[in-house]
Design an enzyme around this catalytic site. Sequence first.
Site, PDB file in Angstrom:
ATOM      1  N   GLY A  63       0.698  -1.228  -0.582  1.00 40.25           N
ATOM      2  CA  GLY A  63       0.403  -0.036   0.159  1.00 40.25           C
ATOM      3  C   GLY A  63       0.967   1.457   0.681  1.00 40.25           C
ATOM      4  CE  LYS A 116       6.586   1.413   6.095  1.00 41.66           C
ATOM      5  NZ  LYS A 116       6.880  -0.455   5.970  1.00 41.66           N
ATOM      6  CG  HIS A 232      -0.194   2.864   7.914  1.00 43.05           C
ATOM      7  ND1 HIS A 232       0.961   3.030   9.218  1.00 43.05           N
ATOM      8  CD2 HIS A 232       0.365   0.873   7.332  1.00 43.05           C
ATOM      9  CE1 HIS A 232       1.547   2.501   8.376  1.00 43.05           C
ATOM     10  NE2 HIS A 232       1.129   0.961   7.292  1.00 43.05           N
ATOM     11  CG  ASP A 429       6.377  59.089 -13.504  1.00 43.72           C
ATOM     12  OD1 ASP A 429       7.764  59.405 -13.269  1.00 43.72           O
ATOM     13  OD2 ASP A 429       6.419  57.765 -14.260  1.00 43.72           O
ATOM     14  N   GLY A 430       7.592  60.981 -10.769  1.00 45.64           N
ATOM     15  CA  GLY A 430       8.582  60.107  -9.177  1.00 45.64           C
ATOM     16  C   GLY A 430       8.957  59.317  -8.973  1.00 45.64           C
ATOM     17  CB  CYS A 432      13.486  58.923 -12.300  1.00 48.66           C
ATOM     18  SG  CYS A 432      15.141  59.019 -13.038  1.00 48.66           S
ATOM     19  CB  THR A 475      10.872  56.803 -20.295  1.00 51.48           C
ATOM     20  OG1 THR A 475       9.846  57.219 -20.759  1.00 51.48           O
ATOM     21  CG2 THR A 475      12.271  57.433 -21.723  1.00 51.48           C
TER      22      THR A 475
END
Length: 607
Positions: A63, A116, A232, A429-430, A432, A475
């Site tokens: 399983g 295990k 399980h 536009d602040g 750059c 730009t």
Amino acid sequence: MSLAKHWGYSKDLVLENLKGLAAANPKISLIPAEKTVVYNDSLQSKGNKNINRIMVISGGGSGHEPLHAGFVGVNALDAAVSGSIFASPSAKQIFAAIKSISSKQNNSKGTLVIVKNYTGDVLHFGLAVERAKAHGYKIDMIIVGDDAAVGRSKGGMVGRRALAATALVHKIVGSAASEIEDLSRLKILGDSVANNTVTIGATLDHCSVPGRDIANFEPIGQNDAEIGLGIHNETSVKKVNPVPMIDSLVQDLLEFLLNENDKDRYFVPFDLSNDETVLLVNNLGGTSTLEMYAITNCVIETLYQQYSLRPKKVIVGEFATSLNAPGFSITLLNVSCASKQSQISISHIMSYLDLPTDAPGWKAHPCGFGLERDINIETSINGIDSFVKSQLKLSREQQTDFRSSLVNGLEKLLDKEPSITFYDTVAGDGDCGETLASGANGILESLRNNEICFEDPVYSISQIANIVEDKMGGTSGGLYSIFLTSLIKHLQDCTTLNLCEMFASSLHNALYQGLYKYTRARVGGRTLIDALEPFVNTFNDTLNFSKAAQAAIDGSESTRKLAAKFGRASYVNEQEFKQFDEEGGLPDPGAIGLATLIAGFAGVDYN
């Protein structure tokens, strides 16, 4: 959630599974009576005085495929024995598997059993091992327990449950068995790997068992998920409602593994900045491949962003399932700690994971350990196609000068960013200053990570251009990217052997034959061109970089007296500029930024 449907089987499902596995993998042989699969090379070694490795056996309830039988192969398991679904095989089956591949001769290197940590498995495998010892076999056993869901207080004497770490132990021990000749030393390695691994799982529902009524399991609600559900169908340790977004869930899961303040569950210490780790993201059986890799990426990003942890190797897939459970588990192996405890080097342990195998259940790809990979895979991939190489080669001294000059220019630019941003809030536009800072920080980060190669200047400029394109928008970002890209082309085309002449000519061509094709801005238009063109022309005429840098400074300062003709500044009321009369006028922020960068690169003072 609705229960899954299964096909009906008139024969033993586990045995039919093993027959199909053996049929599809010619190097695997099946012992039907004991539900044991054996690697053919191991069978050929039986009774051979020249047995060339320690034999490695594992097994357990079915399983969890491909766990156990799917890991039989070269550089993996020599044999695996299967019990019924979620039930341990008997000691008789296990002892038969031991006898099938082991030798009682004095020259036998022995057998190592991997089990295990579940009560039935430990008891039956333990009994088989003791029986084998009584019959004269050289044999020992490793018990794997890696579950971090059940803490020390609740786990008590039983300890941690075994989950996906079992697959890692199978592969590492199975590979090392061909190299390590001492059984006790191989056991120490296996114990070190198991003890330094932690796992946590999550699921949306229980698994369903073919042919079995699981109505006794309380169904998980449609809007619920569970953390720490056993493989399980054991009860979970935490219920989550509603079903969380995967990034939130992954954060919760990693807390189970890496929260050093949780003394009950912090089983494995991690020096997050130094330890080498392996990450295994395991499909519990019912999660789509599409989701598995998305989950894996989320785990990788969360490990890096919240813990500064970069796994050395990432493994994804079905390794230890719970039939069709719609869930996954996260396993972290601290290779550094395993190396210290076993006295086997990190590189050796990693190589054991990477040694090729024909075991059908091991589908991990070899890792290029030693190679640092950027977590931002998308950026890395985009950058590869943009990088251009040339035949130019700089000396060590030239490389050092190039790097230090670049760093100085970028740092000077960052120092002036507040002024540039302020200028741009009036003239534009602040953004750059922020755009330039973003590009500068991106380049500096790559420099700190030693990701830019300075031996080939064209290659390094190509890398820088890629960062600029990725980090800088607007730009100015476009102008810088076009100019640098054109510069790369003209450097490739230039035939002069004098490096200074080559750059002077290429910079000139990049401006007049490259950038000027895509912008109508020219000197006098109050743009960065007012700094760039004087710099390019002066350097081309004089081959003196300092003089060229001063020309850029003079050009940027000249913009204080210019009327704007391009960009947002051309729309601003000139009355706004009067507040800067005392400093000689409002300069163009783009020109100031470029001149500052060039001046810093040249070592020319620009206050």
